[in-house]
Design a protein around this motif. Structure first.
Motif, PDB file in Angstrom:
ATOM      1  N   ALA A  84     -84.389 -39.416 -32.403  1.00  0.00           N
ATOM      2  CA  ALA A  84     -83.653 -38.981 -33.441  1.00  0.00           C
ATOM      3  C   ALA A  84     -82.374 -38.908 -33.515  1.00  0.00           C
ATOM      4  O   ALA A  84     -81.416 -38.725 -32.620  1.00  0.00           O
ATOM      5  N   TYR A  85     -81.456 -39.419 -34.729  1.00  0.00           N
ATOM      6  CA  TYR A  85     -80.277 -39.666 -34.684  1.00  0.00           C
ATOM      7  C   TYR A  85     -79.616 -38.263 -35.685  1.00  0.00           C
ATOM      8  O   TYR A  85     -78.445 -38.338 -36.032  1.00  0.00           O
ATOM      9  N   GLY A  86     -80.583 -37.475 -35.956  1.00  0.00           N
ATOM     10  CA  GLY A  86     -80.018 -36.185 -36.528  1.00  0.00           C
ATOM     11  C   GLY A  86     -79.422 -36.660 -37.947  1.00  0.00           C
ATOM     12  O   GLY A  86     -79.776 -37.622 -38.944  1.00  0.00           O
ATOM     13  N   ALA A  87     -78.195 -36.027 -38.289  1.00  0.00           N
ATOM     14  CA  ALA A  87     -77.463 -36.264 -39.448  1.00  0.00           C
ATOM     15  C   ALA A  87     -76.793 -37.555 -39.690  1.00  0.00           C
ATOM     16  O   ALA A  87     -76.278 -37.786 -40.816  1.00  0.00           O
ATOM     17  N   ALA A  88     -76.877 -38.194 -38.764  1.00  0.00           N
ATOM     18  CA  ALA A  88     -76.329 -39.866 -38.864  1.00  0.00           C
ATOM     19  C   ALA A  88     -77.284 -40.741 -39.280  1.00  0.00           C
ATOM     20  O   ALA A  88     -77.014 -41.889 -39.700  1.00  0.00           O
ATOM     21  N   GLU A  94     -70.835 -47.038 -37.283  1.00  0.00           N
ATOM     22  CA  GLU A  94     -69.253 -46.986 -37.636  1.00  0.00           C
ATOM     23  C   GLU A  94     -69.113 -45.586 -38.566  1.00  0.00           C
ATOM     24  O   GLU A  94     -68.150 -44.717 -38.361  1.00  0.00           O
ATOM     25  N   GLU A  95     -69.929 -45.511 -39.628  1.00  0.00           N
ATOM     26  CA  GLU A  95     -69.713 -44.484 -40.548  1.00  0.00           C
ATOM     27  C   GLU A  95     -70.050 -42.985 -39.804  1.00  0.00           C
ATOM     28  O   GLU A  95     -69.316 -42.020 -40.126  1.00  0.00           O
ATOM     29  N   ALA A  96     -71.246 -43.006 -38.808  1.00  0.00           N
ATOM     30  CA  ALA A  96     -71.609 -41.800 -38.090  1.00  0.00           C
ATOM     31  C   ALA A  96     -70.279 -41.546 -37.318  1.00  0.00           C
ATOM     32  O   ALA A  96     -70.009 -40.206 -37.232  1.00  0.00           O
ATOM     33  N   VAL A  97     -69.901 -42.403 -36.595  1.00  0.00           N
ATOM     34  CA  VAL A  97     -68.560 -41.834 -35.758  1.00  0.00           C
ATOM     35  C   VAL A  97     -67.333 -41.491 -36.578  1.00  0.00           C
ATOM     36  O   VAL A  97     -66.739 -40.496 -36.159  1.00  0.00           O
ATOM     37  N   GLU A  98     -67.332 -42.094 -37.702  1.00  0.00           N
ATOM     38  CA  GLU A  98     -66.144 -41.603 -38.453  1.00  0.00           C
ATOM     39  C   GLU A  98     -66.356 -40.296 -38.855  1.00  0.00           C
ATOM     40  O   GLU A  98     -65.464 -39.580 -39.151  1.00  0.00           O
ATOM     41  N   ARG A  99     -67.658 -40.075 -39.588  1.00  0.00           N
ATOM     42  CA  ARG A  99     -68.020 -38.751 -40.114  1.00  0.00           C
ATOM     43  C   ARG A  99     -68.032 -37.589 -38.834  1.00  0.00           C
ATOM     44  O   ARG A  99     -67.507 -36.451 -39.151  1.00  0.00           O
ATOM     45  N   PHE A 100     -68.718 -38.028 -37.950  1.00  0.00           N
ATOM     46  CA  PHE A 100     -68.873 -36.968 -36.708  1.00  0.00           C
ATOM     47  C   PHE A 100     -68.257 -37.035 -35.511  1.00  0.00           C
ATOM     48  O   PHE A 100     -68.267 -36.166 -34.652  1.00  0.00           O
ATOM     49  N   ALA A 102     -68.060 -38.643 -31.615  1.00  0.00           N
ATOM     50  CA  ALA A 102     -69.035 -39.262 -30.719  1.00  0.00           C
ATOM     51  C   ALA A 102     -70.398 -38.269 -30.566  1.00  0.00           C
ATOM     52  O   ALA A 102     -71.319 -38.812 -30.364  1.00  0.00           O
ATOM     53  N   GLU A 103     -70.515 -37.114 -30.966  1.00  0.00           N
ATOM     54  CA  GLU A 103     -71.704 -36.246 -30.908  1.00  0.00           C
ATOM     55  C   GLU A 103     -71.933 -36.028 -32.483  1.00  0.00           C
ATOM     56  O   GLU A 103     -71.305 -35.606 -33.263  1.00  0.00           O
ATOM     57  N   TRP A 104     -73.450 -36.379 -32.658  1.00  0.00           N
ATOM     58  CA  TRP A 104     -73.869 -36.415 -34.078  1.00  0.00           C
ATOM     59  C   TRP A 104     -75.009 -35.170 -34.099  1.00  0.00           C
ATOM     60  O   TRP A 104     -75.918 -35.254 -33.514  1.00  0.00           O
ATOM     61  N   PRO A 105     -74.713 -34.457 -35.234  1.00  0.00           N
ATOM     62  CA  PRO A 105     -75.563 -33.187 -35.320  1.00  0.00           C
ATOM     63  C   PRO A 105     -76.993 -33.445 -35.297  1.00  0.00           C
ATOM     64  O   PRO A 105     -77.464 -34.430 -36.045  1.00  0.00           O
ATOM     65  N   GLY A 106     -77.781 -32.845 -34.352  1.00  0.00           N
ATOM     66  CA  GLY A 106     -79.213 -33.270 -34.442  1.00  0.00           C
ATOM     67  C   GLY A 106     -79.701 -34.306 -33.613  1.00  0.00           C
ATOM     68  O   GLY A 106     -80.751 -34.721 -33.468  1.00  0.00           O
TER      69      GLY A 106
END
Length: 181
Positions: A84-88, A94-100, A102-106
């Motif tokens: 599960a990658y949660g909110a990512a 790259e988008e996930a790291v930019e938004r969140f 290193a730690e992605w919610p969920g």
């Protein structure tokens, strides 16, 4: 017991390099063709049962493989689902790291995934006392299991490719398809 852990065929998220995790994304046209090719390759050997994760990309791949092998799909299991990658999910890395960061919610930790993968494979292998079992699942899931078995980091298999194992629940060894990092 022989195990073939097969990664599902390609999806549009795979093609676009988006994190799909537990998002239930179907195979695309290329993925369906890949599943048929995987089935043809597996048909050269004797397999006793085919199971899959509960996500449609794996179920469809497993149904194609089972049909080619002349077997019924032996069930689908949520315990085999992808990390599960949660909110990512739906984003590129790259988008996930930019938004969140290193730690992605969920997001499920790799360590938790690895514990789940080992328990799932052992439980499913124990529930299907056959000589040769095809398990259709997901790239990071397969990598987590393989990492545990060999004790070092590996890479996930390409779509519709497999990593082979032999052994019994609690004691597996890789026999084919392992790619070192």
């Amino acid at each position: 017991m022989e195990l073939a852990l097969v990664r599902h065929g390609q999806t549009d998220y795979n093609f676009a390099e988006r994190l799909q995790g537990t998002s239930d994304i179907p195979l695309n046209e290329a993925g369906t063709a890949q599943a048929h090719e995987a089935a043809r390759l597996l048909a050269d050997e004797q397999w006793d049962a085919v199971v899959s994760s509960s996500l449609q990309r794996s179920i469809t791949t497993a149904e194609i493989i089972a049909a080619e092998l002349g077997l019924e799909l032996g069930g689908h299991y949520a315990s085999l689902d992808e990390r599960a990658y949660g909110a990512a999910e739906g984003l590129t890395k790259e988008e996930a790291v930019e938004r969140f960061g290193a730690e992605w919610p969920g997001q499920e930790s790799f360590e938790a995934l690895q514990l789940r993968a080992v328990a799932a494979i052992d439980e499913i292998a124990g529930a299907h006392p056959v000589g040769a079992l095809v398990v259709v699942g997901h790239g990071t899931f397969i990598r987590a299991f393989a990492d545990h078995v060999v004790g070092f980091p590996t890479v996930k298999p390409d779509n519709a490719k497999s990593v082979r194992f032999a052994g019994v629940p609690g004691s597996w060894r890789v026999t084919e398809g392992l790619v070192r990092r």
